[in-house]
Design a protein around this motif. Sequence first.
Motif, PDB file in Angstrom:
ATOM      1  N   SER A  96       0.764  -0.651   0.241  1.00 13.17           N
ATOM      2  CA  SER A  96      -0.086   0.372   0.039  1.00 13.17           C
ATOM      3  C   SER A  96       0.424   1.934   0.049  1.00 13.17           C
ATOM      4  CB  SER A  96      -0.985  -0.300   1.619  1.00 13.17           C
ATOM      5  OG  SER A  96       0.078  -0.307   2.209  1.00 13.17           O
ATOM      6  N   LEU A 101       0.455   4.030  -2.845  1.00 11.36           N
ATOM      7  CA  LEU A 101       0.427   5.670  -2.192  1.00 11.36           C
ATOM      8  C   LEU A 101       1.209   7.074  -2.913  1.00 11.36           C
ATOM      9  CD1 LEU A 101      -1.762   7.894  -0.467  1.00 11.36           C
ATOM     10  CD2 LEU A 101       0.300   7.072   1.286  1.00 11.36           C
ATOM     11  N   THR A 141       1.389   5.387   5.736  1.00 13.02           N
ATOM     12  CA  THR A 141       0.475   4.077   5.341  1.00 13.02           C
ATOM     13  C   THR A 141       0.733   3.456   6.644  1.00 13.02           C
ATOM     14  OG1 THR A 141       1.191   2.764   4.504  1.00 13.02           O
ATOM     15  CG2 THR A 141       0.085   3.650   2.881  1.00 13.02           C
ATOM     16  N   SER A 198      -1.573   8.650  12.353  1.00 11.44           N
ATOM     17  CA  SER A 198      -1.629   9.641  11.189  1.00 11.44           C
ATOM     18  C   SER A 198      -0.307  11.105  11.617  1.00 11.44           C
ATOM     19  CB  SER A 198      -2.551   9.917  10.497  1.00 11.44           C
ATOM     20  OG  SER A 198      -3.814  10.595  11.495  1.00 11.44           O
ATOM     21  N   TYR A 201      -2.209  10.369   5.114  1.00 10.84           N
ATOM     22  CA  TYR A 201      -1.962   9.063   6.121  1.00 10.84           C
ATOM     23  C   TYR A 201      -2.809   8.123   4.750  1.00 10.84           C
ATOM     24  CZ  TYR A 201      -1.369   5.840   9.065  1.00 10.84           C
ATOM     25  OH  TYR A 201      -1.895   4.754  10.002  1.00 10.84           O
ATOM     26  N   ALA A 202      -2.752   7.139   4.581  1.00 11.35           N
ATOM     27  CA  ALA A 202      -3.712   6.598   3.877  1.00 11.35           C
ATOM     28  C   ALA A 202      -3.817   4.879   5.108  1.00 11.35           C
ATOM     29  CB  ALA A 202      -3.181   5.812   3.106  1.00 11.35           C
ATOM     30  N   ASP A 258      -9.061   2.926   4.012  1.00  5.88           N
ATOM     31  CA  ASP A 258      -8.598   4.223   3.275  1.00  5.88           C
ATOM     32  C   ASP A 258      -8.864   3.702   1.760  1.00  5.88           C
ATOM     33  OD1 ASP A 258      -8.965   6.795   4.585  1.00  5.88           O
ATOM     34  OD2 ASP A 258      -6.465   6.191   5.437  1.00  5.88           O
ATOM     35  N   TRP A 259      -8.739   2.624   1.660  1.00  2.38           N
ATOM     36  CA  TRP A 259      -8.561   1.417   0.515  1.00  2.38           C
ATOM     37  C   TRP A 259      -9.688   0.794   0.253  1.00  2.38           C
ATOM     38  CZ3 TRP A 259      -4.174   3.786  -2.062  1.00  2.38           C
ATOM     39  CH2 TRP A 259      -3.398   4.469  -2.013  1.00  2.38           C
ATOM     40  N   THR A 305     -14.567   6.945   2.648  1.00  5.58           N
ATOM     41  CA  THR A 305     -12.982   6.473   2.614  1.00  5.58           C
ATOM     42  C   THR A 305     -13.022   6.913   1.001  1.00  5.58           C
ATOM     43  OG1 THR A 305     -13.828   4.326   2.330  1.00  5.58           O
ATOM     44  CG2 THR A 305     -13.434   5.360   4.754  1.00  5.58           C
ATOM     45  N   LEU A 356      -9.208  10.237   0.378  1.00 10.16           N
ATOM     46  CA  LEU A 356      -8.223   9.630  -0.359  1.00 10.16           C
ATOM     47  C   LEU A 356      -8.044  10.610  -1.273  1.00 10.16           C
ATOM     48  CD1 LEU A 356      -5.494   9.069   0.913  1.00 10.16           C
ATOM     49  CD2 LEU A 356      -6.358   6.553  -0.256  1.00 10.16           C
TER      50      LEU A 356
END
Length: 209
Positions: A18, A22, A118, A125, A149-150, A154-155, A161, A165
């Motif tokens: 991830s 990002l 991430t 975060s 920040y993910a 967030d995915w 969400t 992002l």
Amino acid sequence: MTTRTLAVVSSGLSNPSSTRMLADRLAEATTAILADRDVEVKVTTIELRDLAHAITNNLLTGFADEKLESAIEAVTNADGLVAVTPIFKTSYAGLFKSFVDIIDNTALTDLPVLIGATGGTPRHSLALDYAIRPLFNYMHSVVVPTSVYAASEDWGTGADTVKALPDRIDRAARELANLMEHSERSQNVRDPFALDETYDQLLGGFQGN
């Protein structure tokens, strides 16, 4: 057409990760914004996991192999930097810090930097502002106001969400693009391994027999 260079550093340990995802999205957003302004962007992506052994050897011996040297040069001579790390135990990854440690303290001066991170939970975060931002401030870089920040969620597929992002990515990318558009760093390439003083100066003028 104007040309600018963008270095992208990802310190994710898994493949795929991830962290890399990002980093790619931040780079793509920045590139797209500059393309709309008739600025071509040459992107160099650096996966630190591929350089882990070379980074360790450099810390122990002070010498960088060819691949690590190229990575350092790509970062120090760029017009902008996207730097993304996973958060482990409330701070940046050790591999990420080790890479920054082998860069000369003055080599990132005035470099526009977009920082991202991430993690599994949103609670980490704050590491962006109490750990990563101070690191680049110490290096005298120009860190853009918006960091990204993910967390794992967030995915996901939820409407909130998914919207949040991309909005954060776009805002941060615009801030980086604004700085990169006027950067001249890549036109004034410096050797990150060059000595600031001659050997005679370093030895204090000592003349051996």
